[in-house]
Design a protein around this motif. Sequence first.
Motif, PDB file in Angstrom:
ATOM      1  N   UNK A  79      33.614  33.641 -26.240  1.00 54.94           N
ATOM      2  CA  UNK A  79      32.525  34.141 -25.565  1.00 54.94           C
ATOM      3  C   UNK A  79      31.383  33.879 -26.051  1.00 54.94           C
ATOM      4  N   UNK A  80      30.894  34.241 -27.290  1.00 53.51           N
ATOM      5  CA  UNK A  80      29.473  34.264 -27.567  1.00 53.51           C
ATOM      6  C   UNK A  80      29.360  33.357 -28.940  1.00 53.51           C
ATOM      7  N   UNK A  81      29.734  33.889 -29.986  1.00 53.82           N
ATOM      8  CA  UNK A  81      29.443  33.374 -31.390  1.00 53.82           C
ATOM      9  C   UNK A  81      30.704  32.476 -32.008  1.00 53.82           C
ATOM     10  N   UNK A  82      30.475  32.016 -33.017  1.00 52.26           N
ATOM     11  CA  UNK A  82      31.188  30.793 -33.613  1.00 52.26           C
ATOM     12  C   UNK A  82      32.003  31.652 -34.797  1.00 52.26           C
ATOM     13  N   UNK A  83      31.238  32.264 -35.440  1.00 55.15           N
ATOM     14  CA  UNK A  83      31.853  32.950 -36.718  1.00 55.15           C
ATOM     15  C   UNK A  83      32.852  33.697 -36.446  1.00 55.15           C
ATOM     16  N   UNK A  84      32.988  34.415 -35.460  1.00 57.74           N
ATOM     17  CA  UNK A  84      34.056  35.371 -34.999  1.00 57.74           C
ATOM     18  C   UNK A  84      35.054  34.479 -34.724  1.00 57.74           C
ATOM     19  N   UNK A  85      34.867  33.659 -34.114  1.00 55.52           N
ATOM     20  CA  UNK A  85      35.877  32.519 -33.885  1.00 55.52           C
ATOM     21  C   UNK A  85      36.763  32.122 -34.945  1.00 55.52           C
ATOM     22  N   UNK A  86      36.181  31.759 -35.953  1.00 56.41           N
ATOM     23  CA  UNK A  86      37.112  31.403 -37.353  1.00 56.41           C
ATOM     24  C   UNK A  86      37.798  32.828 -37.570  1.00 56.41           C
ATOM     25  N   UNK A  87      37.503  33.717 -37.639  1.00 56.34           N
ATOM     26  CA  UNK A  87      38.061  35.143 -38.069  1.00 56.34           C
ATOM     27  C   UNK A  87      39.090  35.243 -37.057  1.00 56.34           C
ATOM     28  N   UNK A  88      38.887  34.990 -35.493  1.00 56.13           N
ATOM     29  CA  UNK A  88      40.032  35.081 -34.757  1.00 56.13           C
ATOM     30  C   UNK A  88      41.171  34.440 -35.280  1.00 56.13           C
ATOM     31  N   UNK A  89      40.736  32.908 -35.357  1.00 53.79           N
ATOM     32  CA  UNK A  89      41.975  32.150 -36.015  1.00 53.79           C
ATOM     33  C   UNK A  89      42.595  32.627 -36.988  1.00 53.79           C
ATOM     34  N   UNK A  90      41.873  32.901 -37.926  1.00 52.83           N
ATOM     35  CA  UNK A  90      42.599  33.331 -39.323  1.00 52.83           C
ATOM     36  C   UNK A  90      43.555  34.746 -39.133  1.00 52.83           C
ATOM     37  N   UNK A  91      42.943  35.649 -38.254  1.00 49.24           N
ATOM     38  CA  UNK A  91      43.631  36.899 -38.051  1.00 49.24           C
ATOM     39  C   UNK A  91      44.890  36.431 -37.243  1.00 49.24           C
ATOM     40  N   UNK A  92      44.769  35.749 -36.235  1.00 45.77           N
ATOM     41  CA  UNK A  92      45.824  35.407 -35.523  1.00 45.77           C
ATOM     42  C   UNK A  92      46.955  34.917 -35.984  1.00 45.77           C
ATOM     43  N   UNK A  93      46.632  33.895 -37.089  1.00 44.05           N
ATOM     44  CA  UNK A  93      47.503  33.213 -37.822  1.00 44.05           C
ATOM     45  C   UNK A  93      48.206  34.405 -38.938  1.00 44.05           C
ATOM     46  N   UNK A  94      47.480  35.038 -39.376  1.00 41.01           N
ATOM     47  CA  UNK A  94      48.360  36.047 -40.131  1.00 41.01           C
ATOM     48  C   UNK A  94      49.122  36.950 -39.259  1.00 41.01           C
ATOM     49  N   UNK A  95      48.865  37.326 -38.269  1.00 41.69           N
ATOM     50  CA  UNK A  95      49.649  38.147 -37.418  1.00 41.69           C
ATOM     51  C   UNK A  95      51.049  37.237 -37.126  1.00 41.69           C
TER      52      UNK A  95
END
Lengths: 238, 238
Positions: free
Chosen positions: B8-24
């Motif tokens: 939606x907005x930023x890019x930094x959160x995007x990285x976290x989203x990827x890392x989190x979803x990977x962990x999940x």
Amino acid sequence: MPETSENGTGRAADSVVRRLSAKIQAGEYSDGTPLPPERLLMEEFGISRTVVREAVQALSKQGLLEARPRHRPIVRKPGYDAAISALETVVSHLLKNAGGVKNLFDTRILVESALVRQAAQQAQRDDIAALKAALEANEAAIDDSDEFYRTDRAFHALLYEIPRNPVLPALHKAYVTWLAPQWSRMPRLHERNKANHGAHVQILDGILMRDPDAAEEALRRHLEQAWTQVCETFGEDL
Amino acid sequence: MPETSENGTGRAADSVVRRLSAKIQAGEYSDGTPLPPERLLMEEFGISRTVVREAVQALSKQGLLEARPRHRPIVRKPGYDAAISALETVVSHLLKNAGGVKNLFDTRILVESALVRQAAQQAQRDDIAALKAALEANEAAIDDSDEFYRTDRAFHALLYEIPRNPVLPALHKAYVTWLAPQWSRMPRLHERNKANHGAHVQILDGILMRDPDAAEEALRRHLEQAWTQVCETFGEDL
DNA sequence: TCATTCCTTTGGTACGACCAAACTATGGGG
DNA sequence: CCCCATAGTTTGGTCGTACCAAAGGAATGA
């Protein structure tokens, strides 16, 4: 219990989301226009920027705003395409599971076979003409694999347009997008192009002859063969 | 062109989203377990709480997290149901447009007619048995409109289960959810219950006789009549 | 053992600050 | 007069801190 709470986290942002989406739908913020700066919105709604950003993010996920990274969010009245883009991330996870791609592809077979039946029964003159034109373009591109892939998609896309239901073209786009990773990495062989074009001919023949069964049969053979080819390429890809 | 940028907005959160979803997906955060507190996550990823919250919100919209307002987000491996819940907000807007409900309902007719054809051709013994049972329950509930509505849905649901494709039951759920606002506010008349039950009988008959055309015909009549009834109730509801 | 109360944890919101990219206005050169 | 490089301003992205209220858990008393 105050609300159904479809949102992700808080409640204050939710109110803003509703008010904003109301304004958008009411045309107060015109389509294509950038949303006012966040600092203005926080003033207008009497909230902190935190909440503004949260609301904007939510609205962008809903397709009411198109938010590129460093730009102002653009107001968008959502179309059926917005729906599939909302699905994108979820589906990408689903497709990683075993059988995910197969499940999706099977629904495509289901839908598309229904579409060709309908086409055989109800296609208008211009529909037929469009199909014929697409088929000719497809034939002309047999030697150019990239172009063949494009015209192939275009032919199938026409099937989704015949019912004049805007949901269906969006659905086709979705199928193409989500199945593309498998399809596009497949070797493009001249032989296959010829076979696929032949299948298209059979499908159109069924439609021309107003024979739903023949058309469906041809379509199913076509798609199932395509699936077989994918499996040959990727092996155990369930 | 670096990325598809589905965020939606930023890019930094995007990285976290990827890392989190990977962990999940890697099971590092077990399914059903609450996510660690935001203050821990910001430490673990070396980011501010702003970004953590943004990522959490994004993940919840993707169905990887189930976030109730004041509670810890719960880790969820997304199923096909998560997909439709991701669509919910977009679709709700779409349905407000003229023709939105009709478009959706037409796709249901398309899909469901394909399903009954398939059922007529491929339904197994237990599928048939289940359909018969559902039909009896439906008949028994003719006098109780709420119950009839329930058994009606159950009957149709079975059609979506026959192909053993998990996408389809989710789709049925979606149809029921999205069309419910029209359906549930419709007057429940004893006459209509009887008529609808009769339609179900015809559909099942078609399946039993392994006659796809008859089954489809019955199904189409059934759904189109239902649509007519909705139109009678809501008038100009396009 | 169970219900009540108090304290800690934790999510929701606000405010203020800073940076870098995007936008705008400005001015010089063609 | 128009086009383009440049400086200044706007604005989104991120961070840090602080506070509140609700959720969760621990201690307490019946």
